[in-house]
Enzyme design. Structure first.
Site, PDB file in Angstrom:
ATOM      1  N   ASP A 118       0.838  -1.203   0.000  1.00 51.44           N
ATOM      2  CA  ASP A 118       0.000   0.000   0.000  1.00 51.44           C
ATOM      3  C   ASP A 118       0.877   1.259   0.000  1.00 51.44           C
ATOM      4  O   ASP A 118       0.988   1.955   1.009  1.00 51.44           O
ATOM      5  CB  ASP A 118      -0.915  -0.049   1.239  1.00 51.44           C
ATOM      6  N   GLY A 213      -4.616   8.216  13.662  1.00 50.14           N
ATOM      7  CA  GLY A 213      -3.733   8.268  12.504  1.00 50.14           C
ATOM      8  C   GLY A 213      -4.499   8.737  11.299  1.00 50.14           C
ATOM      9  O   GLY A 213      -5.683   9.055  11.368  1.00 50.14           O
ATOM     10  N   SER A 215      -4.556   7.873   6.937  1.00 45.33           N
ATOM     11  CA  SER A 215      -4.000   7.155   5.796  1.00 45.33           C
ATOM     12  C   SER A 215      -2.946   7.954   5.058  1.00 45.33           C
ATOM     13  O   SER A 215      -3.107   9.151   4.837  1.00 45.33           O
ATOM     14  CB  SER A 215      -5.108   6.834   4.810  1.00 45.33           C
TER      15      SER A 215
END
Ligand SMILES: *[C@@H]1O[C@H](CO)[C@@H](O)[C@H](O)[C@H]1NC(C)=O
Ligand SMILES: *[C@@H]1O[C@H](CO)[C@@H](O)[C@H](O)[C@H]1NC(C)=O
Ligand SMILES: *[C@@H]1O[C@H](CO)[C@@H](O)[C@H](O)[C@H]1NC(C)=O
Ligand SMILES: *[C@@H]1O[C@H](CO)[C@@H](O)[C@H](O)[C@H]1NC(C)=O
Ligand SMILES: *[C@@H]1O[C@H](CO)[C@@H](O)[C@H](O)[C@H]1NC(C)=O
Ligand SMILES: *[C@@H]1O[C@H](CO)[C@@H](O)[C@H](O)[C@H]1NC(C)=O
Ligand SMILES: *[C@@H]1O[C@H](CO)[C@@H](O)[C@H](O)[C@H]1NC(C)=O
Length: 313
Positions: A118, A213, A215
């Site tokens: 990712d 958090g 992404s």
């Protein structure tokens, strides 16, 4: 003689000095809340069209940004604006600059259904000048070690809890320990949609991490005076208390990143840990394995919300 020595040394610093990962304004030691301006000068905010912030990212040279592949809802450069030196999503940012995007590169082995690899790169339309508020981070070099319990920080404009519907204005920071891959895989054992691979690194603790958090943003750890990016925020069980969140393991992608940015000055630093890794002797037992299946999500917030309204190009 003396003069020329000084000049030579100074030029060495300018030409070859490792200037990544320095945050002169980062005064934080413990805690975790609003980040003060300049604490994380590599943190960027990716804005998609008129929707505003959808993901974080990091500045890794004067023209390249590292982010998560799942953030790339379109490779069309003109759809994006990248903000650097940003502190708040609402109100003035005196140290901020913005750039459009001239190139978007998603890892070829990224697989949306299997959550692996990712990672993506975005090239800024023009270079930025470094200031105390805009600086590149060091990336973890190959064979870096992040033993279990290594203290790192995650940063982003992610939601503060699973029940809040808006993102915080201020950049948030949270201090979390690395959780070794064996223990992390054990937690995620019941999850059929994701296996914890060598290209992932996990971190987090009770009530810290996942929801805070964002992404594409960094998991970063300090070595000496330098901040080294260990991971890219990828996925997790949003706000579930017993799951660490999962990040793309930056050190596994050194070759790929170096090839893609061809010639750009991206700096890698080998991060080391002392002693032995407790995780290497961890055995997944019935007491440790999580048996309940929770819904996985990219540790995103807005992407999920907006995807329903966006026609992906
Ligand atoms: C992802 O990987 C699985 C298993 O290899 C494969 O079946 C699937 O088609 C892949 N999806 C994409 C989008 O490449
Ligand atoms: C790690 O990086 C060094 C220097 O860039 C290189 O010589 C070495 O082959 C790399 N090792 C691996 C396992 O990729
Ligand atoms: C790994 O670190 C976490 C957080 O510090 C700790 O709770 C856990 O017990 C450690 N795991 C092992 C196997 O030592
Ligand atoms: C964090 O910043 C917001 C404004 O962005 C402010 O309302 C809030 O009080 C701050 N929180 C703390 C703990 O300072
Ligand atoms: C994870 O591993 C299990 C067991 O090896 C396998 O059955 C499953 O298909 C894998 N899942 C993914 C998403 O790769
Ligand atoms: C939010 O998290 C709490 C604590 O884990 C959980 O009890 C609650 O069901 C969650 N709410 C939503 C809307 O996911
Ligand atoms: C690891 O060991 C080195 C040298 O002994 C020391 O300088 C450093 O502070 C140690 N790091 C940690 C995280 O304990």
């Amino acid at each position: 003689m003396a003069v020329s020595t000084v000049l030579t040394l100074w030029m060495c610093v300018v030409l070859f000095g490792q200037d990544c990962g320095e945050a002169p304004l980062n005064k934080r030691i413990v805690g975790g809340e609003n980040a003060t301006a300049g604490s994380w000068p590599w943190q960027v905010s990716l804005h998609f069209r008129t929707f505003g912030h959808i993901c974080g990212g990091t500045l890794i040279s004067n023209q390249w940004v590292l982010t998560a592949a799942h953030c790339i809802i379109t490779k069309l450069g003109s759809a994006w604006t990248i903000y650097l030196g940003k502190e708040t999503q609402s109100g003035p940012n005196v140290h901020e600059v913005s750039r459009k995007v001239s190139q978007v590169i998603v890892h070829p082995d990224y697989n949306n259904s299997y959550l692996n690899n990712d990672i993506a790169l975005m090239k800024l339309s023009s270079v930025v000048s470094f200031t105390d508020y805009i600086k590149p981070i060091c990336l973890a070099g190959n064979s870096s070690q992040f033993f279990n319990s290594t203290i790192c920080w995650a940063t982003g404009w992610g939601k503060l809890s699973n029940v809040s519907s808006t993102i915080p204005a201020n950049l948030q920071e949270v201090r979390i320990p690395v959780i070794g891959n064996n223990q992390c895989a054990c937690k995620y054992l019941a999850e059929e949609d994701a296996n914890i691979t060598d290209s992932m690194i996990c971190a987090g603790q009770e009530n810290k991490g996942a929801c805070q958090g964002d992404s594409g943003g960094p998991l970063q750890c300090k070595q000496g005076s330098k901040w080294v990016q260990a991971g890219i925020t990828s996925f997790g069980v949003p706000c579930a208390r017993e799951f660490p969140e999962v990040y793309a393991r930056v050190s596994e992608f050194k070759t790929w990143i170096t090839q893609q940015v061809a010639g750009a000055n991206v700096e890698f630093v080998r991060f080391t840990s002392n002693g032995t890794d407790q995780d290497s002797s961890f055995v997944c037992g019935v007491n440790e394995a999580s048996t309940f299946t929770a819904e996985l999500a990219f540790v995103v917030i807005l992407v999920t919300v907006f995807l329903q309204h966006i026609t992906v190009q």
